[in-house]
Design a protein around this motif. Structure first.
Motif, PDB file in Angstrom:
ATOM      1  N   GLN A 143       0.816  -1.224   0.000  1.00  0.00           N
ATOM      2  CA  GLN A 143       0.000   0.000   0.000  1.00  0.00           C
ATOM      3  C   GLN A 143       0.845   1.268   0.000  1.00  0.00           C
ATOM      4  OE1 GLN A 143      -2.193  -1.153   3.598  1.00  0.00           O
ATOM      5  NE2 GLN A 143      -4.080  -1.179   2.400  1.00  0.00           N
ATOM      6  N   HIS A 144       2.157   1.133   0.032  1.00  0.00           N
ATOM      7  CA  HIS A 144       3.015   2.316   0.087  1.00  0.00           C
ATOM      8  C   HIS A 144       2.746   3.261  -1.076  1.00  0.00           C
ATOM      9  CE1 HIS A 144       6.432   0.757   2.923  1.00  0.00           C
ATOM     10  NE2 HIS A 144       5.238   0.712   3.477  1.00  0.00           N
ATOM     11  N   ALA A 145       2.682   2.726  -2.287  1.00  0.00           N
ATOM     12  CA  ALA A 145       2.490   3.572  -3.469  1.00  0.00           C
ATOM     13  C   ALA A 145       1.149   4.300  -3.401  1.00  0.00           C
ATOM     14  CB  ALA A 145       2.582   2.736  -4.737  1.00  0.00           C
ATOM     15  N   ALA A 146       0.118   3.623  -2.904  1.00  0.00           N
ATOM     16  CA  ALA A 146      -1.203   4.250  -2.793  1.00  0.00           C
ATOM     17  C   ALA A 146      -1.182   5.378  -1.771  1.00  0.00           C
ATOM     18  CB  ALA A 146      -2.250   3.208  -2.414  1.00  0.00           C
ATOM     19  N   ASN A 147      -0.570   5.145  -0.617  1.00  0.00           N
ATOM     20  CA  ASN A 147      -0.482   6.201   0.385  1.00  0.00           C
ATOM     21  C   ASN A 147       0.350   7.372  -0.125  1.00  0.00           C
ATOM     22  OD1 ASN A 147      -2.045   5.567   2.703  1.00  0.00           O
ATOM     23  ND2 ASN A 147      -0.593   3.979   3.290  1.00  0.00           N
ATOM     24  N   ARG A 194       0.655   8.260  -3.227  1.00  0.00           N
ATOM     25  CA  ARG A 194      -0.164   8.942  -4.248  1.00  0.00           C
ATOM     26  C   ARG A 194      -1.202   9.843  -3.592  1.00  0.00           C
ATOM     27  NH1 ARG A 194      -1.895  11.730  -7.550  1.00  0.00           N
ATOM     28  NH2 ARG A 194      -3.075  11.232  -9.438  1.00  0.00           N
ATOM     29  N   LEU A 195      -1.865   9.348  -2.569  1.00  0.00           N
ATOM     30  CA  LEU A 195      -2.870  10.167  -1.888  1.00  0.00           C
ATOM     31  C   LEU A 195      -2.230  11.359  -1.189  1.00  0.00           C
ATOM     32  CD1 LEU A 195      -5.463   7.698  -0.322  1.00  0.00           C
ATOM     33  CD2 LEU A 195      -5.506   8.844  -2.534  1.00  0.00           C
ATOM     34  N   TRP A 196      -1.078  11.116  -0.537  1.00  0.00           N
ATOM     35  CA  TRP A 196      -0.445  12.244   0.137  1.00  0.00           C
ATOM     36  C   TRP A 196       0.007  13.291  -0.862  1.00  0.00           C
ATOM     37  CZ3 TRP A 196      -0.818  15.159   3.839  1.00  0.00           C
ATOM     38  CH2 TRP A 196       0.108  16.186   4.032  1.00  0.00           C
ATOM     39  N   ALA A 208      -9.265  10.339 -10.473  1.00  0.00           N
ATOM     40  CA  ALA A 208      -7.885   9.959 -10.773  1.00  0.00           C
ATOM     41  C   ALA A 208      -7.229   9.219  -9.612  1.00  0.00           C
ATOM     42  CB  ALA A 208      -7.068  11.201 -11.126  1.00  0.00           C
ATOM     43  N   LEU A 209      -7.824   9.315  -8.426  1.00  0.00           N
ATOM     44  CA  LEU A 209      -7.267   8.668  -7.244  1.00  0.00           C
ATOM     45  C   LEU A 209      -8.018   7.395  -6.869  1.00  0.00           C
ATOM     46  CD1 LEU A 209      -6.689  11.872  -5.079  1.00  0.00           C
ATOM     47  CD2 LEU A 209      -4.988  10.613  -6.419  1.00  0.00           C
TER      48      LEU A 209
END
Length: 269
Positions: free
Chosen positions: A16-20, A22-24, A229-230
């Motif tokens: 989930q690192h990439a998702a977090n 991206r959101l940040w 987009a997210l």
């Protein structure tokens, strides 16, 4: 001016690192556009507990138990998440009490005098909810033969799987992440019971954060939820919505502790 700090470390499985991130990145961009300084990267170098105590904290996610029981924790609640995970309601979550499938005892009472694993005694999902579930079954303040403190939900899962413990309480969102991203970790395990529901882990900022910045954080979180987009990043985190909330929403967490103490079971043991 000191650099603000941000963390999304409570639900941050390596997958989930990439998702977090991206959101940040999206949140930081929105905050900077409003004239609010924001760090470019999430802080993964320190424990979440250390980050909660940093007066520079701009945004993090915290456990609801220390939020209402630790008077030294100077945090302000920004919002409460809604997760697209089974058994999680609107702004609520619960824990699964998991055991080995091969053991198959008939209900929680069959775990008397066996071994339990908890991630930390300061955890709502790993200890407070677990204690509330066991309190009606305890005798003279005891139920288990022993309790091991593992340091994380994943380590508690491993303790049950590896026979160090027989049962553990695992946050439903963390369990969903393991099932999706690391199914071997939960292979051979089963859900024995479900705890009571309690408020989901809040998004927080330092108590000293100006109210104008808190408002901007809430707007940025709402924009992030609505941004198509997210969608992939939100899905990786099971994140469906973020609702504005205050610390009063978490009184139920303290009530669970008070009820267990009143029942003569102040400590999971």
């Amino acid at each position: 001016m000191s650099t603000p700090v941000a963390s999304l470390g409570m639900y941050d499985h390596p997958a989930q690192h990439a998702a977090n991130d991206r959101l940040w990145s999206a949140l930081a961009h929105r905050l900077v556009a409003r004239g609010i300084a924001a760090p470019r990267q999430l802080d993964r170098a320190r424990s979440v507990e250390a980050i909660w105590r940093d007066p520079r904290l701009l945004l993090a996610q915290a456990c609801g138990y220390p939020l209402v029981t630790d008077p030294r924790l100077a945090l302000r609640v920004v919002g409460i998440p809604v997760y697209d995970v089974p058994d999680c309601g609107i702004g609520t979550h619960l824990s699964y009490l998991i055991g080995r499938r091969e053991d198959a005892p008939a209900g929680l009472a069959a775990y008397r005098a066996r071994r339990a694993a908890i991630n930390a005694r300061t955890s709502n999902s790993g200890h407070n909810l677990f204690r509330a579930a066991i309190a009606p079954l305890a005798r003279d303040g005891r139920f288990f033969a022993g309790v091991v403190e593992t340091g994380s939900h994943r380590a508690s899962v491993a303790a049950v799987r590896d026979r160090i413990a027989d049962i553990a309480a695992i946050d439903a969102v963390s369990y969903a992440a393991l099932c999706r991203f690391e199914p071997a970790a939960v292979d051979g395990l089963r859900i024995v019971a479900r705890t009571a529901a309690s408020p989901a882990l809040p998004f927080v900022t330092a108590r000293s954060t100006p109210i104008e910045t808190v408002a901007a954080l809430r707007i940025a979180l709402a924009d992030m939820i609505g941004d198509p987009a997210l969608a992939r990043a939100r899905d990786a985190l099971f994140l469906k919505d973020v609702l504005p909330a205050g610390v009063e929403r978490f009184a139920a967490v303290r009530t669970l502790e008070d009820d267990a103490i009143a029942a003569g079971y102040p400590v999971l043991q």
